[in-house]
Motif scaffolding. Structure first.
Motif, mmCIF file in Angstrom:
data_model
loop_
_atom_site.group_PDB
_atom_site.id
_atom_site.type_symbol
_atom_site.label_atom_id
_atom_site.label_comp_id
_atom_site.label_asym_id
_atom_site.label_seq_id
_atom_site.Cartn_x
_atom_site.Cartn_y
_atom_site.Cartn_z
ATOM 1 N N TYR A 464 61.078 6.807 68.844
ATOM 2 C CA TYR A 464 60.620 8.194 68.697
ATOM 3 C C TYR A 464 61.808 9.080 68.365
ATOM 4 N N VAL A 465 61.719 9.791 67.227
ATOM 5 C CA VAL A 465 62.828 10.646 66.789
ATOM 6 C C VAL A 465 62.258 11.955 66.247
ATOM 7 N N ILE A 466 62.859 13.086 66.638
ATOM 8 C CA ILE A 466 62.556 14.395 66.054
ATOM 9 C C ILE A 466 63.883 15.101 65.788
ATOM 10 N N ASP A 467 64.041 15.604 64.572
ATOM 11 C CA ASP A 467 65.235 16.363 64.203
ATOM 12 C C ASP A 467 64.918 17.844 64.362
ATOM 13 N N ASN A 468 65.322 18.403 65.496
ATOM 14 C CA ASN A 468 65.010 19.811 65.785
ATOM 15 C C ASN A 468 65.629 20.761 64.772
ATOM 16 N N ASN A 469 66.740 20.377 64.173
ATOM 17 C CA ASN A 469 67.461 21.278 63.268
ATOM 18 C C ASN A 469 66.694 21.540 61.970
ATOM 19 N N LYS A 470 65.733 20.690 61.656
ATOM 20 C CA LYS A 470 64.987 20.870 60.412
ATOM 21 C C LYS A 470 63.833 21.857 60.556
ATOM 22 N N ILE A 471 63.532 22.246 61.780
ATOM 23 C CA ILE A 471 62.362 23.110 62.019
ATOM 24 C C ILE A 471 62.784 24.576 61.929
ATOM 25 N N GLN A 472 62.053 25.343 61.140
ATOM 26 C CA GLN A 472 62.286 26.786 61.017
ATOM 27 C C GLN A 472 61.256 27.504 61.892
ATOM 28 N N TRP A 473 61.632 27.779 63.137
ATOM 29 C CA TRP A 473 60.700 28.402 64.075
ATOM 30 C C TRP A 473 60.463 29.854 63.703
ATOM 31 N N TYR A 474 59.278 30.332 64.044
ATOM 32 C CA TYR A 474 58.984 31.750 63.795
ATOM 33 C C TYR A 474 59.800 32.659 64.710
ATOM 34 N N THR A 475 60.444 32.070 65.698
ATOM 35 C CA THR A 475 61.291 32.837 66.628
ATOM 36 C C THR A 475 62.750 32.867 66.178
ATOM 37 N N ASP A 476 63.004 32.613 64.897
ATOM 38 C CA ASP A 476 64.356 32.678 64.334
ATOM 39 C C ASP A 476 65.313 31.698 65.004
ATOM 40 N N GLY A 477 64.918 30.440 65.047
ATOM 41 C CA GLY A 477 65.821 29.390 65.500
ATOM 42 C C GLY A 477 65.636 28.954 66.927
ATOM 43 N N LYS A 478 65.021 29.781 67.751
ATOM 44 C CA LYS A 478 64.823 29.429 69.152
ATOM 45 C C LYS A 478 63.459 28.766 69.322
ATOM 46 N N VAL A 479 63.440 27.671 70.078
ATOM 47 C CA VAL A 479 62.177 26.969 70.302
ATOM 48 C C VAL A 479 61.237 27.866 71.105
ATOM 49 N N PRO A 480 60.031 28.120 70.610
ATOM 50 C CA PRO A 480 59.093 28.968 71.363
ATOM 51 C C PRO A 480 58.723 28.319 72.690
#
Length: 827
Positions: A464-480
């Motif tokens: 199981y792998v997720i690259d958090n850096n590739k996600i563009q959150w609507y909160t401007d980089g911070k995980v909601p």
């Protein structure tokens, strides 16, 4: 009645099926749907979809082409055609054997039975299940069926194929119900079940520490199964379903989104087919739903339309679980080379007329449409072909044409499938589920593209792998975040508020407890007896074990004091024995002095057992010698005090009482009685609850003080007797305080008792304020002080007179004192 009705019913069913089959054949003559071959494979694809039910007063066939077309389903339909063509062109798989197909547009969940009846027929007839296969070489025209796509469609038609073990290899039915082989013995699938999809979704939620979620699922077999699996999977997690909603044509999106917003839910899981999900997301855009994280199931995560919708960025961030996009070599060339995209040569083909006259559909539309489930179709067709290859015992360049192939033979080989297709090992487990493939974790980026950000594999092992850096959150980089209550600080336990475990208050764990964040957030766990913890701890620490060893300086000094005491008592005894017949010795008690000194010596043995690690024997010897023999000492002093008062006051007034006392040796009876009574009380008390080692953990949480537990009930009798003797002795000695000064032992006894009482009052005060390891030293010191009080203040003055004032140790001197006191009291 039943015997005549059943054949008529079956006959009517066959006639109806034949009529429906004849009717549908008129409308499905397109070469795209049929291909002649030595062996036929059936196909069920929902190219069109009848969204509303139309009620008729008589049976009517459905005209699927009048309903909306779904390009992704049409692409999957073309994948099957391509797969069969590829197999027929192969020299290794089914050599000299042609594989044909008969495909139907399965556009309705519950009204599309003619296609299914056609597939299970032979020469336009269906063999009744109650009759043996007498004149039929096969039980159906097809050896296997690929499809249908949805779980509801499959659940509707699958039982018709199960009776004769006609294999169904579904490329999209993910309901966990199909894993029950007792109900679906000939069902296999090339997609993972909902159980695996839910596992990936739950791991995504746990990965981002989301706890407060909404679950929106379609009101069908697929969605309800997903909901049940999600509830079961999250039972032992911190995930709470704050909101659940079944999505159907009657749902009020405005009210639903208001309820979600009212509960402050930021994570919305959408487990529904593509059509339902599109309606939901379009409503969210229209109703201006903002700042949410949408978790998409594999049915719509690769949607080609929604990521490009105007306002899609306003709804928040979209993550999804998708079937991996596997490029199928040659498929695009197959689409581009198909004449169906270039012209309408065959105008009599109803399906082609629909496209050519009513749509601008091009080859590019098919190539670039949502590729989900394309590889499952491709692998399903190849699985059937490989199974047939094994049934026909195909070798190099030829197959055994003398073998009559039945569907159940193909099924048996399908279950044993083990071949490589596009670098994947195609196998099925005992429940017909695939033992291959993985899930992609995708993200809809701001440019309208779908980007893979991770993956989840089940075989050969979970990865199981997720690259958090590739996600563009609507909160401007911070995980909601999505929580009913903010997480408690370390060392705080959660106290649930309401029905949801995610809604809680935080309470700090008191001393001696801790909260185990990896086990139970809702409970303060008590530390072990050998451990301790401060307030607000997340773990326990080992306590420091403390006791007074023999090598302790205080212990050494006290033991030296005890040995000195023993030496002094022996020396005193020798001195008194040498001067036994002198008035001082006789007035001090005569032979009773030696009993007192012996008991004091035996009492001093208790001092040595207050040190080192306490054992059961040590605990008994701490108190037994002192209580027993000190009681005898006090009894002796009670007798001495009573005799002093009796001789100088009571002899003159009560001569008969004095005569009786002297005749029957009352003093020795009293001492013996005291000794026997105390011994019995100790025996009874120690039998009920003997002193035993005890670990003191309440006073000092970080320490374990090794001590002895002396039961109050078991030892109350001996202690009360001891206190009674002390009080009685004090009363008698106080009554004789006015006797001649140089001859008055009463004053000495009174002073000794005063020191005794003061010693134990001091000890009791210290014991109430302090329970550290040095309390044992203080206790030993109190015992030693009690012994020294009588030795120093009662016997030492006598020794001083014997040694340094011998003129006072004469008979004449004592008689003079008595005569002077007699004259004084007579006046």
């Amino acid at each position: 009645m039943m015997t005549t009705t059943m054949p008529n019913f079956l006959l009517s069913l066959c006639i109806l099926e034949s009529l429906l089959h004849a009717f549908t054949e008129v409308n499905v003559q397109a070469s795209e749907f049929q291909l002649e071959g030595d062996y036929l494979v059936g196909g069920l694809f929902d190219i069109h979809h009848v969204s509303t039910l139309v009620y008729h007063d008589r049976p009517e066939a459905i005209d699927c082409s009048r309903s909306p077309l779904f390009l992704s389903s049409y692409r999957r339909f073309q994948v099957m055609r391509f797969s069969v063509e590829e197999i027929n062109n192969s020299t290794e798989l089914l050599p000299n054997v042609s594989l044909g197909y008969e495909i139907f547009d399965h556009c309705s969940d519950i009204q599309n039975f003619p296609a299914t009846l056609n597939l299970i027929s032979v020469n336009g007839s269906i063999q009744p299940w109650s009759e043996p296969h007498k004149n039929l070489s096969r039980v159906s025209k097809v050896i296997a069926v690929v499809g249908p796509f949805s779980s509801t469609e499959t659940l509707t038609v699958a039982p018709l194929f199960m009776m004769n073990l006609i294999p169904i290899v579904s490329y999209g039915a993910a309901s966990s119900a199909f894993s029950e082989k007792s109900k679906f013995p000939s069902f296999l699938r090339t997609v993972h079940s909902n159980k695996n999809i839910i596992e990936v979704i739950v791991n995504i939620i746990l990965h981002f520490n989301w706890r407060w979620v909404a679950f929106l699922n379609s009101d069908d077999e697929f969605g309800i199964d997903g909901l049940e699996l999600f509830i079961k999977r999250t039972e032992n997690t911190d995930i709470c379903m704050a909101y659940i909603k079944l999505l159907n044509d009657n749902v009020n999106y405005t009210r639903m989104f208001k309820q979600i917003e009212a509960q402050k839910i930021n994570i919305i899981i959408v487990f529904a087919p593509k059509r339902t999900a599109e309606a939901l997301i379009e409503s969210a855009i229209r109703l201006n739903v903002t700042n949410k994280v949408w978790v998409a199931g594999d049915t719509w995560s690769l949607n080609e339309k929604l990521p490009k919708e105007k306002g899609i960025r306003n709804i928040g961030t979209v993550l999804g679980v998708s079937q991996p996009v596997v490029a199928i070599p040659g498929f695009n060339d197959f689409i581009y080379s198909s004449k169906s995209w270039n012209d309408c040569e065959n105008a009599g083909q109803k399906f082609c007329n629909e496209f050519c006259n009513s749509s601008s559909l091009s080859a590019e539309d098919i190539v670039f449409i949502d590729p989900s489930f394309s590889f499952p179709v491709y692998s399903a067709v190849h699985s059937v072909a490989n199974a047939l290859h094994n049934v026909l015992q195909c070798g190099v360049g030829k197959c055994n044409s003398n073998i009559t192939v039945y569907p159940h033979m193909v099924l048996a080989e399908l279950k044993k499938s083990n071949f490589t297709l596009l670098n994947q090992s195609i196998q099925f487990d005992e429940n017909g589920n695939p033992k291959f493939g993985r899930y992609s974790i995708v993200f809809w980026n701001h440019s309208g593209a779908i980007e893979e950000i991770g993956f989840y594999t089940f075989f050969p092992s979970i990865n199981y792998v997720i690259d958090n850096n590739k996600i563009q959150w609507y909160t401007d980089g911070k995980v909601p975040s999505s929580q009913c209550s903010r997480e408690c600080p370390k060392g705080y336990a959660k106290r649930q508020n309401g029905i949801h475990k995610c809604c809680f208050a935080c309470e700090i764990c008191p001393n001696g407890t801790f909260v185990n964040s990896t086990d139970d957030h809702y409970k303060c766990v008590n530390c072990k007896d050998t451990e301790w913890s401060a307030e607000g701890s997340t773990s326990c620490s080992l306590r420091v074990v403390e006791y007074i060893p023999f090598t302790d300086i205080g212990a050494i000094l006290i033991m030296c004091g005890a040995w000195s005491f023993i030496g002094l008592t022996i020396a005193t005894s020798v001195l008194l024995a040498i001067n036994y017949n002198t008035p001082v010795v006789r007035s001090a008690g005569g032979p009773m002095c030696f009993l007192i000194l012996s008991c004091l010596t035996l009492s001093s043995l208790s001092v040595f057992f207050y040190f080192d690690k306490p054992t059961e024997c040590f605990c008994i010897l701490r108190s037994l010698p002192f209580i027993l023999f000190y009681s005898v000492c006090l009894a002796c002093f009670v007798v001495r005090s009573f005799q002093i008062v009796c001789i100088f006051k009571m002899a003159a007034k009560f001569p008969m009482l004095y005569s009786w006392w002297m005749k029957y040796h009352g003093q020795w009876l009293l001492i013996t009685g005291t000794f026997v009574t105390q011994a019995l009380l100790l025996l009874i008390g120690y039998s009920c609850g003997p002193p035993k080692p005890y670990n003191e953990t309440l006073w000092y949480p970080e320490k374990i003080i090794l001590s002895c537990e002396i039961g109050l009930k078991a030892n109350s009798g001996p202690v009360i007797l001891l206190l009674f003797l002390a009080c009685l002795c004090f009363i008698f000695s106080y009554m004789g305080k006015n006797l001649p000064k140089n001859y008055n032992e009463a004053e000495a006894i009174t002073f000794c008792l005063f020191l005794l009482i003061l010693t134990w009052i001091i000890f009791a005060t210290v014991y109430m304020l302090y329970r550290g390891k040095h309390i044992q030293t203080v206790n030993a010191l109190a015992v030693l002080s009690s012994l020294y009080s009588f030795l120093l203040w009662y016997f030492l003055p006598k020794c001083y007179i014997i040694i340094f004032q011998s003129q006072k140790n004469t008979q004449q001197y004592f008689q003079g004192l008595i005569q002077n006191y007699t004259k004084t009291i007579s006046q």
